[in-house]
Design an enzyme around this catalytic site. Structure first.
Site, PDB file in Angstrom:
ATOM      1  N   LYS A 122       0.826  -1.223   0.000  1.00  0.00           N
ATOM      2  CA  LYS A 122       0.000   0.000   0.000  1.00  0.00           C
ATOM      3  C   LYS A 122       0.852   1.261   0.000  1.00  0.00           C
ATOM      4  CE  LYS A 122      -1.778   1.609   3.999  1.00  0.00           C
ATOM      5  NZ  LYS A 122      -1.484   3.029   4.252  1.00  0.00           N
ATOM      6  N   ASN A 123       1.822   1.326   0.922  1.00  0.00           N
ATOM      7  CA  ASN A 123       2.562   2.575   1.075  1.00  0.00           C
ATOM      8  C   ASN A 123       3.468   2.875  -0.120  1.00  0.00           C
ATOM      9  OD1 ASN A 123       1.275   3.016   3.445  1.00  0.00           O
ATOM     10  ND2 ASN A 123       2.984   2.453   4.769  1.00  0.00           N
TER      11      ASN A 123
ATOM     12  N   CYS B 105      -4.268  12.704  12.513  1.00  0.00           N
ATOM     13  CA  CYS B 105      -5.088  11.510  12.339  1.00  0.00           C
ATOM     14  C   CYS B 105      -5.115  10.766  13.656  1.00  0.00           C
ATOM     15  CB  CYS B 105      -4.565  10.645  11.206  1.00  0.00           C
ATOM     16  SG  CYS B 105      -3.104   9.750  11.642  1.00  0.00           S
TER      17      CYS B 105
ATOM     18  N   ARG C 284       0.993  14.338  13.385  1.00  0.00           N
ATOM     19  CA  ARG C 284       1.560  14.108  12.066  1.00  0.00           C
ATOM     20  C   ARG C 284       1.750  15.384  11.235  1.00  0.00           C
ATOM     21  NH1 ARG C 284      -0.646   8.445   9.800  1.00  0.00           N
ATOM     22  NH2 ARG C 284       1.324   8.516   8.707  1.00  0.00           N
TER      23      ARG C 284
ATOM     24  N   ASP D 152       4.167  -0.028  12.136  1.00  0.00           N
ATOM     25  CA  ASP D 152       2.952  -0.564  11.504  1.00  0.00           C
ATOM     26  C   ASP D 152       2.684  -2.025  11.862  1.00  0.00           C
ATOM     27  OD1 ASP D 152       2.483   1.871  10.380  1.00  0.00           O
ATOM     28  OD2 ASP D 152       2.988   1.305   8.328  1.00  0.00           O
TER      29      ASP D 152
ATOM     30  N   ARG E  11      -8.892   0.347   4.415  1.00  0.00           N
ATOM     31  CA  ARG E  11      -7.888   1.267   3.854  1.00  0.00           C
ATOM     32  C   ARG E  11      -6.632   0.503   3.466  1.00  0.00           C
ATOM     33  NH1 ARG E  11      -5.712   4.732   7.849  1.00  0.00           N
ATOM     34  NH2 ARG E  11      -4.275   4.961   6.132  1.00  0.00           N
TER      35      ARG E  11
END
Ligand code: UD1
Length: 443
Positions: free
Chosen positions: A44-45, A138, A143, A330, A422
Site C-alpha cells: 500500500k505505502n 489523524c 503528524r 505498523d 484502507r
C-alpha cells in the site's frame, strides 16, 4: 515479481475498489487452526507514493501489482481531480498525466488520505507550482508536514501556508527547483519521498542526509529511476539525486506489502498454524522475523520469495518501534495481540508516533492484561483471550483485533472496518481460504 508455483484460491484475488464499502463488521469465531498459502498483495505505502510519483511522468505510465484498497481508490480520485486520466484493469493502473493542471487537490479527499500530500513534490517540480491542502492530524497523532515543507523550501520553493492550504512556487530560473543539501531532523518516510520526487527534475544535485531507509522509499526511487531519474543511495541514510530535464514513460511493478505479510505471520503464530506466504521479500521483514523467533515462532524461507511459519510455544519479549531496519510501528499493534497471549511479561515502546496505543483498551476488553504509561505498554501474558465486540481505532489496530479474534474463545465482532479496508486487500477472503471462520456482516 512472479507469483511462482503457488496456486492461490481465486477468492484471494480481487479488482481495485472504486468506492468505500458500506459500514460493516467482521464476525470471527476464534480457535480455528489455519493452514495453506496466502498471497501477499502489493505494498500500500509504495503504491500510494508511486501513484503520486506518476505525476512526474510527462506522458503515461503503467503500474502493476496495485492492491485493491480504499486508500488506493482515494488516491485515484485525487489524481483524477488534478487532471490525470486513470484506467484500471485487475491490479494494473494506467495513469496518463498529459493534461494535469495546477489545480488544488480537493480538501475533502486530502483530509481522508494523508498520503495525498505526496502530490506536492511531483506537481511542484513538474509545473513549477502546487497547491495542496494540509493533511491534518489523524488517529495516531498530530503528524505534521514541517519536514516536507522545509525540504521543498531548501530546493528553492517559496512555500506559504494560508487557510490550511500549502501554496508552493519554484523561485528558480524558468520555474525550476534547484538541487540542495538537506538534512532531515528525523528520517521521515514521507518527507524523504516528497524531497526525492521534487529533486528528480530540479536543476543540479540534491543530497538528502538522515533519509528514511524503508523499502517503500527504495521502491519509489526504483520507480523514479525507471522514469529516467538519476537517484543513488536509496535504502541508505544518504540519497543523491541528480536532476534531469525530462522524464519518460514506464511500466513498473510494486513490491509485496511487508506489513500485510507481517500481519499474516502474526496470525499464524497466534493460532499456531503452519502458514506459507508469497510473494514476499524476507529482507524487508528481518526485524519482525527476529522478534517472532524470540517469541517462539520460527520462520523459514524455503525459496527466496516465500516464507513459512513453524509454530511454537509463545513467550514474552520486548519491542521498541523504530525507523527501518528497526521494528516497524505498523506491526506494533499486531504484535501486541500476540504478546497478550504469550507467557510472561512483555514491554512494547512506541517511539515513532505519539498516540499509537489505543488498541490496548480494546484488547483488554477481550481479556488481555495490558497497562499503558506514556508510550509504553506493559503486557502480562494471559492463557487465552475471550471474544467480545470491539472497535477498530486505526488501520493497524483493526488488524490486531482481527488477529486477537482468530485466537480468542467464542465470537469477536470487529467494527470500524473503514480503517481495515484502507490497508488490507480482501482480508476476510484470504483468512477464510486458509480455514478461519470469519464473515463480514452489515451493521
Ligand atoms: C509512513 C507510512 C506509515 C508508517 C510511517 C512510519 C505511508 C503512506 N505511511 O507514514 O504507514 O507508519 O511511515 O514508518 O507511507 N514527522 C514530523 N514532521 C514531518 C513528517 C513526519 O514531525 O514533516 C513525524 C511524524 O509525526 C511521526 C514521525 O515523524 O511521528 C514518522 O513519520 P513519517 O516517517 O513521516 O511517517 P509517514 O510518512 O507519515
Amino acid at each position: 515479481m512472479e507469483d511462482r508455483a503457488i496456486n492461490f484460491p481465486t477468492e484471494q484475488t480481487t479488482t481495485i475498489l472504486t468506492t468505500a464499502p458500506e459500514e460493516t463488521a467482521l464476525e470471527i469465531w476464534g480457535g480455528m487452526p489455519l493452514s495453506g498459502e496466502v498471497k501477499i498483495s502489493g505494498a500500500k505505502n509504495s503504491a500510494l507514493a508511486i501513484m503520486a510519483g506518476a505525476l512526474l511522468c510527462p506522458t503515461d505510465c503503467r503500474l502493476r501489482n496495485i492492491p485493491a484498497l480504499v486508500d488506493i481508490a482515494r488516491m485515484s480520485q485525487i489524481l483524477t481531480a488534478i487532471g490525470a486520466k486513470l484506467t484500471t484493469k485487475g491490479d494494473i493502473i494506467d495513469i496518463d498525466t498529459r493534461e494535469i493542471g495546477n489545480r488544488e487537490a480537493p480538501y475533502d479527499l486530502v483530509s481522508k488520505l494523508r498520503a495525498s500530500f505526496f502530490a506536492i513534490g511531483p506537481l511542484l517540480t513538474r509545473l513549477g507550482a502546487a497547491k495542496v491542502p494540509l493533511p491534518g492530524g489523524c488517529a495516531i497523532g498530530a503528524r505534521p508536514v514541517d519536514l516536507h515543507v522545509r525540504g521543498l523550501a531548501a530546493l528553492g520553493a517559496e512555500v506559504q501556508i494560508e487557510n490550511g492550504v500549502v501554496n508552493a512556487r519554484a523561485k528558480g530560473r524558468n520555474g525550476r527547483l534547484k538541487g540542495a543539501k538537506i538534512y532531515l531532523d528525523y528520517p521521515s518516510v514521507g518527507a524523504t519521498e516528497t524531497i526525492m520526487m521534487a529533486a528528480t527534475l530540479a536543476e543540479g544535485e540534491t543530497r538528502i542526509e538522515n533519509a528514511a531507509c524503508e523499502p517503500e522509499v527504495v521502491d519509489l526511487a526504483n520507480f523514479c529511476r525507471s522514469l529516467g531519474a538519476k537517484i543513488k543511495g536509496a535504502g541508505s541514510k544518504t540519497i543523491f539525486i541528480s536532476g534531469v530535464d525530462r522524464l519518460h514513460s514506464t511500466d513498473y511493478g510494486i513490491i509485496p506489502d511487508r506489513i500485510e505479510a507481517g500481519t499474516f505471520l502474526v496470525a499464524a503464530a497466534i493460532t499456531r498454524s503452519p502458514l506459507t506466504l508469497a510473494p514476499v521479500i524476507p529482507e524487508h521483514l528481518t526485524s519482525a522475523i527476529a522478534k517472532l523467533k524470540a517469541i517462539g515462532t520460527k520462520i523459514i524461507a524455503p525459496e527466496p520469495n516465500i516464507l513459512q511459519v513453524i509454530p511454537g510455544q509463545l513467550r514474552a519479549s520486548d519491542i521498541e518501534t523504530l525507523p527501518f531496519p528497526g521494528f516497524p510501528t505498523d506491526l506494533q499493534a499486531q504484535f501486541m495481540a500476540l504478546l497478550a497471549v504469550s507467557e510472561g511479561n512483555s514491554l512494547i515502546s512506541e517511539t515513532v508516533f505519539e498516540n499509537r496505543l489505543q488498541h490496548v483498551a480494546e484488547l483488554n476488553r477481550m481479556g488481555a492484561d495490558i497497562k499503558v504509561k506514556g508510550n509504553h505498554a506493559f503486557i502480562k501474558g494471559v492463557p487465552m483471550l475471550a471474544g467480545a465486540p470491539v472497535m477498530a481505532t486505526d488501520l493497524r489496530a483493526s488488524a490486531a483485533l482481527v488477529i486477537a479474534g482468530l485466537a480468542a474463545r467464542d465470537k469477536t465482532v470487529v467494527s470500524g472496518l473503514h480503517h481495515l479496508d484502507r490497508g488490507y486487500e480482501n482480508i476476510e477472503a484470504k483468512l477464510r481460504s486458509i480455514g478461519a471462520k470469519i464473515e463480514r456482516v452489515r451493521v
